[in-house]
Design an enzyme around this catalytic site. Sequence first.
Site, mmCIF file in Angstrom:
data_model
loop_
_atom_site.group_PDB
_atom_site.id
_atom_site.type_symbol
_atom_site.label_atom_id
_atom_site.label_comp_id
_atom_site.label_asym_id
_atom_site.label_seq_id
_atom_site.Cartn_x
_atom_site.Cartn_y
_atom_site.Cartn_z
ATOM 1 N N ASP A 14 0.836 -1.375 0.451
ATOM 2 C CA ASP A 14 -0.051 0.482 0.185
ATOM 3 C C ASP A 14 0.558 1.249 -0.138
ATOM 4 O OD1 ASP A 14 -2.482 1.341 0.376
ATOM 5 O OD2 ASP A 14 -1.556 2.271 2.608
ATOM 6 N N ASP A 176 -1.970 -1.224 5.833
ATOM 7 C CA ASP A 176 -1.985 -0.401 7.018
ATOM 8 C C ASP A 176 -3.333 -0.910 7.773
ATOM 9 O OD1 ASP A 176 -2.163 1.955 5.161
ATOM 10 O OD2 ASP A 176 -2.496 2.743 6.894
#
Length: 239
Positions: A14, A176
């Site tokens: 990400d 996350d």
Amino acid sequence: MTERDLEGWTIAFDLDGTLVETHRDLVGTLNRMLVREGLPTVPMEGAADLIGGGARALLEHGFAAAGASAEDARRPELFEAFIADYIAHIADHSRPYDGVVETLKRLAARGAILCVATNKRSDLSERLLAALDMTRHFAAIVGPDRVSARKPDGAHLKEAVRLAGGDPARAVMVGDAAPDTGAARDAGMPCIVCTYGYTPIPATELGGDAMVDRFADIETAIDGFLSARRLRIAATANT
């Protein structure tokens, strides 16, 4: 650690809240849009949890936090103004987290293919990473506009890995927030959760396969996955 022992493996990352700390620039743009609309700004600290679903979601969450309707946040001209402002300020304050560049270099030296799988638009992701001199680390930078579905759909990760030249069956996701863990589960990939990122859900409740407090610890977590995989293969071969 064996030289080139990650050959054939792909690590998908990400972007916001995992590789790069971006909230000051994103929330700065959001606040300028709120001021433009005559709305109160959101506090810089504490607004990071608004990030994660892309620019449109950030606008909707920000407008809701300011007491305005989500419908107001969906106006096309407001979105275009947000994008133009963000491009102008994309790396004023955004920086890679400690240990990111060094860890990416080590993973590449061990033979891993590295890619970015983000809900941030691809052109914005490329602009940001180019401004930070990070583009060279990745075989592909893949926003939702380059795949058939966005995270948390596993198709995003599978297609991102293939675009990087990798095999989704030999891939690990690093993120996350819930879109990352959800996509990894859907794609059948192990997921490492970075606890320092942007998520309204506590990292311990995201359902990741491992958690790290520092980016540099990702390498150890990946080694743990691969060791467990080798043991499973050995056990299967012996039955």
